[in-house]
Design a protein around this motif. Structure first.
Motif, PDB file in Angstrom:
ATOM      1  N   ALA A   3       0.493  -1.264  -0.301  1.00 54.90           N
ATOM      2  CA  ALA A   3       0.208  -0.125  -0.109  1.00 54.90           C
ATOM      3  C   ALA A   3       0.981   1.412  -0.496  1.00 54.90           C
ATOM      4  CB  ALA A   3      -0.837   0.223   1.228  1.00 54.90           C
ATOM      5  N   VAL A   4       1.406   1.248   0.641  1.00 55.06           N
ATOM      6  CA  VAL A   4       2.852   1.850   0.563  1.00 55.06           C
ATOM      7  C   VAL A   4       3.558   2.599  -0.620  1.00 55.06           C
ATOM      8  CG1 VAL A   4       4.912   3.239   1.687  1.00 55.06           C
ATOM      9  CG2 VAL A   4       3.221   1.733   2.979  1.00 55.06           C
ATOM     10  N   TYR A   5       3.624   1.675  -0.768  1.00 46.66           N
ATOM     11  CA  TYR A   5       4.474   1.904  -2.548  1.00 46.66           C
ATOM     12  C   TYR A   5       3.633   1.792  -4.178  1.00 46.66           C
ATOM     13  CZ  TYR A   5       7.052   0.302  -7.109  1.00 46.66           C
ATOM     14  OH  TYR A   5       7.535   0.410  -8.083  1.00 46.66           O
ATOM     15  N   GLY A   6       2.647   1.644  -3.486  1.00 44.48           N
ATOM     16  CA  GLY A   6       1.004   2.285  -3.868  1.00 44.48           C
ATOM     17  C   GLY A   6       0.884   3.691  -4.105  1.00 44.48           C
ATOM     18  N   LYS A   7       0.429   4.167  -2.920  1.00 42.37           N
ATOM     19  CA  LYS A   7       0.551   5.554  -2.737  1.00 42.37           C
ATOM     20  C   LYS A   7       1.732   6.194  -3.407  1.00 42.37           C
ATOM     21  CE  LYS A   7      -0.057   8.512   1.429  1.00 42.37           C
ATOM     22  NZ  LYS A   7       0.088   8.667   2.845  1.00 42.37           N
ATOM     23  N   CYS A   8       2.748   6.007  -3.340  1.00 40.24           N
ATOM     24  CA  CYS A   8       3.836   6.204  -4.437  1.00 40.24           C
ATOM     25  C   CYS A   8       4.127   6.830  -5.360  1.00 40.24           C
ATOM     26  CB  CYS A   8       5.495   6.482  -2.940  1.00 40.24           C
ATOM     27  SG  CYS A   8       5.408   6.698  -1.113  1.00 40.24           S
ATOM     28  N   PHE A   9       3.260   5.505  -5.767  1.00 37.29           N
ATOM     29  CA  PHE A   9       3.732   5.906  -7.093  1.00 37.29           C
ATOM     30  C   PHE A   9       3.027   5.972  -8.496  1.00 37.29           C
ATOM     31  CE2 PHE A   9       3.794   2.586 -11.737  1.00 37.29           C
ATOM     32  CZ  PHE A   9       4.788   3.193 -11.702  1.00 37.29           C
ATOM     33  N   THR A  12       1.800   9.025 -14.004  1.00 36.98           N
ATOM     34  CA  THR A  12       0.766   9.712 -14.894  1.00 36.98           C
ATOM     35  C   THR A  12       0.975  11.065 -14.603  1.00 36.98           C
ATOM     36  OG1 THR A  12      -0.221   8.751 -14.474  1.00 36.98           O
ATOM     37  CG2 THR A  12       0.185   7.825 -16.095  1.00 36.98           C
ATOM     38  N   GLY A  13       0.661  11.179 -13.273  1.00 42.54           N
ATOM     39  CA  GLY A  13       0.811  12.736 -11.789  1.00 42.54           C
ATOM     40  C   GLY A  13      -0.744  12.860 -12.026  1.00 42.54           C
ATOM     41  N   ALA A  14      -1.651  11.242 -11.956  1.00 40.59           N
ATOM     42  CA  ALA A  14      -2.672  11.782 -12.458  1.00 40.59           C
ATOM     43  C   ALA A  14      -3.531  12.223 -10.749  1.00 40.59           C
ATOM     44  CB  ALA A  14      -3.851  11.071 -12.835  1.00 40.59           C
ATOM     45  N   ARG A  15      -3.086  11.863  -9.402  1.00 42.41           N
ATOM     46  CA  ARG A  15      -3.160  11.455  -8.648  1.00 42.41           C
ATOM     47  C   ARG A  15      -2.674  13.505  -7.548  1.00 42.41           C
ATOM     48  NH1 ARG A  15      -1.367   7.246  -5.129  1.00 42.41           N
ATOM     49  NH2 ARG A  15      -2.281   6.340  -6.209  1.00 42.41           N
ATOM     50  N   TYR A  16      -1.261  13.754  -8.011  1.00 42.05           N
ATOM     51  CA  TYR A  16      -0.098  14.794  -7.439  1.00 42.05           C
ATOM     52  C   TYR A  16      -0.380  15.875  -8.557  1.00 42.05           C
ATOM     53  CZ  TYR A  16       0.390  11.151  -3.404  1.00 42.05           C
ATOM     54  OH  TYR A  16       0.086  10.152  -2.805  1.00 42.05           O
ATOM     55  N   GLY A  17      -0.869  15.634  -9.202  1.00 45.21           N
ATOM     56  CA  GLY A  17      -0.439  16.753 -10.545  1.00 45.21           C
ATOM     57  C   GLY A  17       0.699  16.462 -11.116  1.00 45.21           C
ATOM     58  N   VAL A  18       2.011  16.164 -10.785  1.00 42.04           N
ATOM     59  CA  VAL A  18       3.557  15.720 -10.794  1.00 42.04           C
ATOM     60  C   VAL A  18       3.687  14.434 -11.014  1.00 42.04           C
ATOM     61  CG1 VAL A  18       3.800  18.100 -10.280  1.00 42.04           C
ATOM     62  CG2 VAL A  18       4.977  16.859  -8.735  1.00 42.04           C
ATOM     63  N   PRO A  19       3.974  13.528 -12.308  1.00 40.28           N
ATOM     64  CA  PRO A  19       4.473  12.782 -12.071  1.00 40.28           C
ATOM     65  C   PRO A  19       5.472  11.967 -10.997  1.00 40.28           C
ATOM     66  CG  PRO A  19       5.597  12.903 -13.759  1.00 40.28           C
ATOM     67  CD  PRO A  19       4.933  14.558 -13.059  1.00 40.28           C
ATOM     68  N   THR A  20       5.154  10.970 -10.048  1.00 38.48           N
ATOM     69  CA  THR A  20       6.069  10.691  -8.454  1.00 38.48           C
ATOM     70  C   THR A  20       5.926   9.457  -8.488  1.00 38.48           C
ATOM     71  OG1 THR A  20       3.757  12.269  -7.125  1.00 38.48           O
ATOM     72  CG2 THR A  20       4.809  10.670  -6.196  1.00 38.48           C
ATOM     73  N   TYR A  21       7.526   9.379  -7.418  1.00 33.87           N
ATOM     74  CA  TYR A  21       7.841   7.709  -7.798  1.00 33.87           C
ATOM     75  C   TYR A  21       8.062   7.670  -5.980  1.00 33.87           C
ATOM     76  CZ  TYR A  21       8.446   8.995 -13.032  1.00 33.87           C
ATOM     77  OH  TYR A  21       8.203   9.298 -13.895  1.00 33.87           O
ATOM     78  N   PRO A  22       8.300   6.239  -5.753  1.00 35.23           N
ATOM     79  CA  PRO A  22       8.775   5.632  -4.101  1.00 35.23           C
ATOM     80  C   PRO A  22      10.221   6.735  -4.481  1.00 35.23           C
ATOM     81  CG  PRO A  22       8.027   4.080  -5.915  1.00 35.23           C
ATOM     82  CD  PRO A  22       7.879   5.061  -6.571  1.00 35.23           C
ATOM     83  N   TRP A  23      11.042   7.061  -3.008  1.00 32.92           N
ATOM     84  CA  TRP A  23      12.279   6.903  -3.064  1.00 32.92           C
ATOM     85  C   TRP A  23      12.934   6.205  -3.427  1.00 32.92           C
ATOM     86  CZ3 TRP A  23      12.224  11.951  -0.053  1.00 32.92           C
ATOM     87  CH2 TRP A  23      13.687  11.723   0.194  1.00 32.92           C
TER      88      TRP A  23
END
Length: 127
Positions: A3-9, A12-23
């Motif tokens: 779930a943590v990985y899914g939240k950070c991945f 496309t930037g659909a959720r946060y507005g910019v592309p987001t990747y895990p640490w």
């Protein structure tokens, strides 16, 4: 996928507005400000291209680091003699004790605001 990985991945930037990747899993060609600086570059006014996100499981918050494109980064501007002088004066002010007016050779902690000798003298006077 956790779930943590899914939240950070979110590439496309659909959720946060910019592309987001895990640490530590950002694609090549992106760098943080510190990574750019280590390479002698600066963002140069470009917008944030992506971000890396890390979830703190203990505190429950997230940590975010913004990423910039390396191909659009510009070289760091060189320091001028005036900038070097201003930096030297600022560091001198941080090393000078306001109580005894002595350059103590280290940056005075803001929690005390005075040098170690003045702190010891105040403790002796109080005792």
């Amino acid at each position: 996928m956790s779930a943590v990985y899914g939240k950070c991945f979110d590439p496309t930037g659909a959720r946060y507005g910019v592309p987001t990747y895990p640490w530590r899993l950002a694609p090549d060609g992106y760098a943080t400000r510190r990574q750019l600086r280590a390479k002698g570059l600066r963002p140069g006014g470009q917008p944030i291209a992506a971000q890396v996100m890390r979830v703190n499981r203990r505190a429950g918050g997230v940590r975010v680091a913004y990423l910039y494109r390396e191909d659009l980064a510009k070289p760091v501007r060189p320091m001028t003699s005036r900038k070097w002088g201003a930096l030297a004066l600022a560091m001198l002010a941080r090393r000078t004790c306001p109580s005894c007016r002595i350059d103590v050779g280290y940056c005075i902690p803001t929690s005390y605001g005075i040098c170690g000798l003045c702190i010891a003298l105040e403790e002796q006077r109080a005792a």
